[in-house]
Design an enzyme around this catalytic site. Structure first.
Site, PDB file in Angstrom:
ATOM      1  CE  LYS A   6      10.744  -6.696   2.553  1.00 12.40           C
ATOM      2  NZ  LYS A   6       9.762  -7.451   3.354  1.00 12.40           N
ATOM      3  CB  SER A   7       9.010  -6.883  -4.151  1.00 13.35           C
ATOM      4  OG  SER A   7       7.937  -5.798  -2.641  1.00 13.35           O
ATOM      5  NE  ARG A  33       5.533 -10.037  -6.317  1.00 11.25           N
ATOM      6  CZ  ARG A  33       5.422  -9.477  -5.350  1.00 11.25           C
ATOM      7  NH1 ARG A  33       6.538  -9.675  -4.408  1.00 11.25           N
ATOM      8  NH2 ARG A  33       4.200  -9.225  -4.852  1.00 11.25           N
ATOM      9  NE  ARG A  55       1.843  -8.215   8.514  1.00 12.26           N
ATOM     10  CZ  ARG A  55       2.757  -8.437   7.134  1.00 12.26           C
ATOM     11  NH1 ARG A  55       4.248  -8.775   7.603  1.00 12.26           N
ATOM     12  NH2 ARG A  55       2.724  -8.009   6.637  1.00 12.26           N
ATOM     13  CB  SER A  74      -3.400  -6.481  -0.599  1.00  8.92           C
ATOM     14  OG  SER A  74      -2.321  -7.510  -0.039  1.00  8.92           O
ATOM     15  CG  ASP A 118       5.798  -0.910   2.751  1.00  5.64           C
ATOM     16  OD1 ASP A 118       5.414  -1.418   3.258  1.00  5.64           O
ATOM     17  OD2 ASP A 118       6.574  -2.504   1.619  1.00  5.64           O
ATOM     18  CE  LYS A 178       0.932  -2.912   4.751  1.00  8.46           C
ATOM     19  NZ  LYS A 178       0.777  -3.425   3.460  1.00  8.46           N
ATOM     20  NE  ARG A 228       5.316  -1.481   9.125  1.00  8.80           N
ATOM     21  CZ  ARG A 228       5.898  -1.474   7.761  1.00  8.80           C
ATOM     22  NH1 ARG A 228       5.858  -1.405   6.874  1.00  8.80           N
ATOM     23  NH2 ARG A 228       7.514  -2.716   7.872  1.00  8.80           N
ATOM     24  NE  ARG A 253       9.425  -1.330   5.277  1.00 11.10           N
ATOM     25  CZ  ARG A 253      10.398  -1.782   3.749  1.00 11.10           C
ATOM     26  NH1 ARG A 253      12.014  -0.908   3.957  1.00 11.10           N
ATOM     27  NH2 ARG A 253      10.364  -2.512   3.850  1.00 11.10           N
TER      28      ARG A 253
END
Ligand code: SPQ
Length: 428
Positions: free
Chosen positions: A22-23, A27, A122, A167, A315, A342, A346, A388
Site C-alpha cells: 500500500k505505501s 507513492r 486524525r 512517522s 501496522d 490510526k 487501535r 486491520r
C-alpha cells in the site's frame, strides 16, 4: 452487511501472492504524477486507499490509466497540474491526505482536501507545522489539526527539522515539499521509519544524502524523471496470513514476493523471537527488496516488544496482539502510543474486541499486555471501519470456538481486497 465465520479445526495449506504494498503503491502514483513522461507501475494495490490517491491526481489533471494491477501515468510534470474544481476526496487514507499536503503546499493554486469520518479525526498538525515553517498556507479546523483542509499553494523554503514523532508520513510530506523548496532541507528522525519515499526519490532520479548521524538532506529544485515501478507484496497484508498459519494446526503456507524492506520487517523479528517456524528466501532486488516466505503452525511464547522495533511493525500490532493470545506466557507491547491515532484508536479497539472473545488482554497508555494461551470464543466483532481490525477478527475466527460475526467487513478492501476469500482458499 455482517460477515459470519465459523471453522472447525482448520488447517491452512497452499501458496498466496498477497496484494501490492500500500505505501509503495501510493507513492508510485504520486511520483509518476510529479515526473514528466510516462511512468509505469506493476503489482499496484487495487485497494480503496490507493484508488483514492489515483482519483485525487486525476482531479489535478494527470492522465492515469489502470489495467488490472498495471498503471500508466502520463504527466507533463507537476507544473502541469491544474487547480482542482472539486474537493480532493482522500477516503480513509492517512497516507494520501498527509503526503498530498506536502505536494499541494508548493503548487501555484488553491485546493481543498477531505476524507471520511476517520480521516476527520486524525491529527494533521504534525504535517502542517513543519510545512508552515517552510512557508505553506494551509487552513483547517482547530488551526489546521483536522480536515477538511484548504491549501493555497505558495513558494516554499527549505527547513532543518527534527521530527517530534516517528512517522514516515511526516517525513515523506516534508521530503515532497522539500523537492520544490528553495535551499537544502535536513530531516532528523527520532527513530528510523519506513524509507519508501527515499528509495523512490532516488529511483525517479533525485539525489538525497543520508548522513552518518541518520539525518536526510535533500536539495530543492530537483526534477523527477518518469520511471518503472515494480511493487512487491505488502508485508502488512502478509502478516495476517502469517498469523493465520501460526495459530492453526498443521498449516504450511508459502507467501511469494513479499516486500522485505528492513524498515518494515519487524513482524518477522517478533515471530522468530516468539518461536515461529518460518523460512525466508530473498529474491533479486529491483528497487524495493522482496522475498518468499514459508510459515508453519508453531508453538509460540510471549515476548516484550518496544523501542526502535515499533515503527518497523506499527501496522501489524493488532495481528501480533491476536497471536499473543495463543502464545505461552505474557506479551508486553509498549512505546506504541501512535496506535491511538490510526484509522481508529487501535489500542482501545484491539483490547475491546479480543476481550469479547475471551482473551486476557489489558490496555496500557502506550500499548497492551496479553497473557496466553487463552481459548477464544465466537463473538460479535466490530471493525470500527478499520481494515486491520477487520482482518484481525477474521483470523481470530480460525482459532475460535463458535461463530464470529464481523460488522463491517467491506473496510478490509482498504488494503486487502478479497482477504477472507484468499484465507478460505487455503483451508483444507
Ligand atoms: O494510510 P494510513 O491510513 O495512515 O495507513 C496505515 C495502515 O494501517 O495501513 C496507518 F493507519 O499505515 C501507515 C503507517 O502506520 C502508512 C504509512 C506510510 O505509507 O507512510 C506510515 C505509517 O504511518 P505513520 O503515521 O507512522 O507515518
Amino acid at each position: 452487511m455482517t460477515l459470519t465465520l465459523s471453522y472447525s479445526n482448520p488447517s491452512l495449506k497452499g501458496t498466496i501472492q498477497v496484494p501490492g504494498d500500500k505505501s509503495i503503491s501510493h507513492r508510485a502514483i504520486m511520483f509518476g504524477s510529479m515526473a514528466a513522461g510516462t511512468t509505469t507501475v506493476e503489482g499496484f494495490l487495487l485497494g480503496d486507499d490507493c484508488l483514492s490517491t489515483i482519483s485525487c491526481f486525476r482531479k489535478l489533471g494527470v492522465d492515469i490509466e489502470l489495467t488490472g494491477k498495471s498503471v500508466t501515468i502520463k504527466s507533463a510534470g507537476e507544473e502541469s497540474w491544474q487547480e482542482p474544481s472539486e474537493v480532493l476526496d482522500t477516503g480513509n487514507s492517512g497516507t494520501t491526505t498527509r503526503l498530498m499536503l506536502g505536494l499541494l503546499a508548493g503548487t501555484s493554486f488553491h485546493s481543498v482536501m477531505a476524507g471520511d469520518e476517520s480521516i476527520a479525526k486524525r491529527p494533521m498538525k504534525r504535517i502542517i507545522n513543519p510545512l508552515r515553517e517552510m512557508g505553506a498556507d494551509i487552513r483547517g479546523r482547530q488551526d489546521g489539526q483536522y480536515t477538511p483542509l484548504a491549501i493555497q499553494g505558495t513558494k516554499l523554503q527549505a527547513i532543518n527539522y527534527t521530527l517530534p514523532v516517528a512517522s514516515a508520513q511526516v517525513k515523506s510530506a516534508i521530503l515532497l515539499a522539500a523537492l520544490k523548496a528553495e535551499g537544502k532541507t535536513v530531516i532528523t528522525e527520532p527513530v528510523p521509519t519506513r524509507d519508501h519515499t527515499e528509495i523512490m526519490l532516488e529511483h525517479f532520479g533525485a539525489t538525497l544524502t543520508k548522513r552518518n548521524d541518520g539525518a536526510i538532506e535533500l536539495e530543492g529544485g530537483q526534477k523527477l524523471k518518469a520511471a518503472h515501478v515494480q511493487v512487491p507484496g505488502d508485508i502488512s497484508s502478509a502478516a495476517f496470513m502469517i498469523g493465520a498459519a501460526l495459530i492453526t494446526e498443521q498449516s504450511e503456507v508459502l507467501l511469494t514476493n513479499v516486500g522485505s524492506n528492513p524498515t518494515r520487517t519487524g513482524i518477522l523479528d517478533v515471530i522468530k523471537q516468539m518461536g515461529a517456524d518460518v523460512d525466508w528466501t530473498e529474491r533479486a532486488v529491483e528497487g524495493e527488496p522482496s522475498a518468499d516466505l514459508t510459515i508453519r503452525s508453531s508453538k509460540l511464547k510471549g515476548i516484550e516488544i518496544g523501542g526502535e522495533l515499533i515503527p518497523r511493525l506499527i501496522d501489524e500490532i493488532p495481528l501480533i496482539a491476536l497471536i499473543a493470545t495463543q502464545a505461552h506466557g505474557t506479551t508486553i507491547i509498549k512505546d506504541a502510543e501512535e496506535l491511538r491515532v490510526k484509522e481508529t484508536d487501535r489500542i482501545a479497539a484491539v483490547v475491546a474486541e479480543l476481550s469479547k472473545m475471551g482473551a486476557d488482554i489489558t490496555a496500557t497508555d502506550d500499548g497492551m499486555v496479553i497473557n496466553g494461551p487463552t481459548a477464544l470464543n465466537g463473538a460479535d466483532m466490530k471493525t470500527y471501519g478499520d481494515h486491520r481490525l477487520g482482518m484481525m477478527a477474521a483470523v481470530a475466527a480460525l482459532a475460535a470456538e463458535g461463530e464470529v460475526h464481523i460488522d463491517d467487513p467491506d473496510c478490509i478492501a482498504v488494503s486487502f481486497p478479497n482477504f477472507v476469500e484468499q484465507m478460505n482458499s487455503l483451508i483444507n
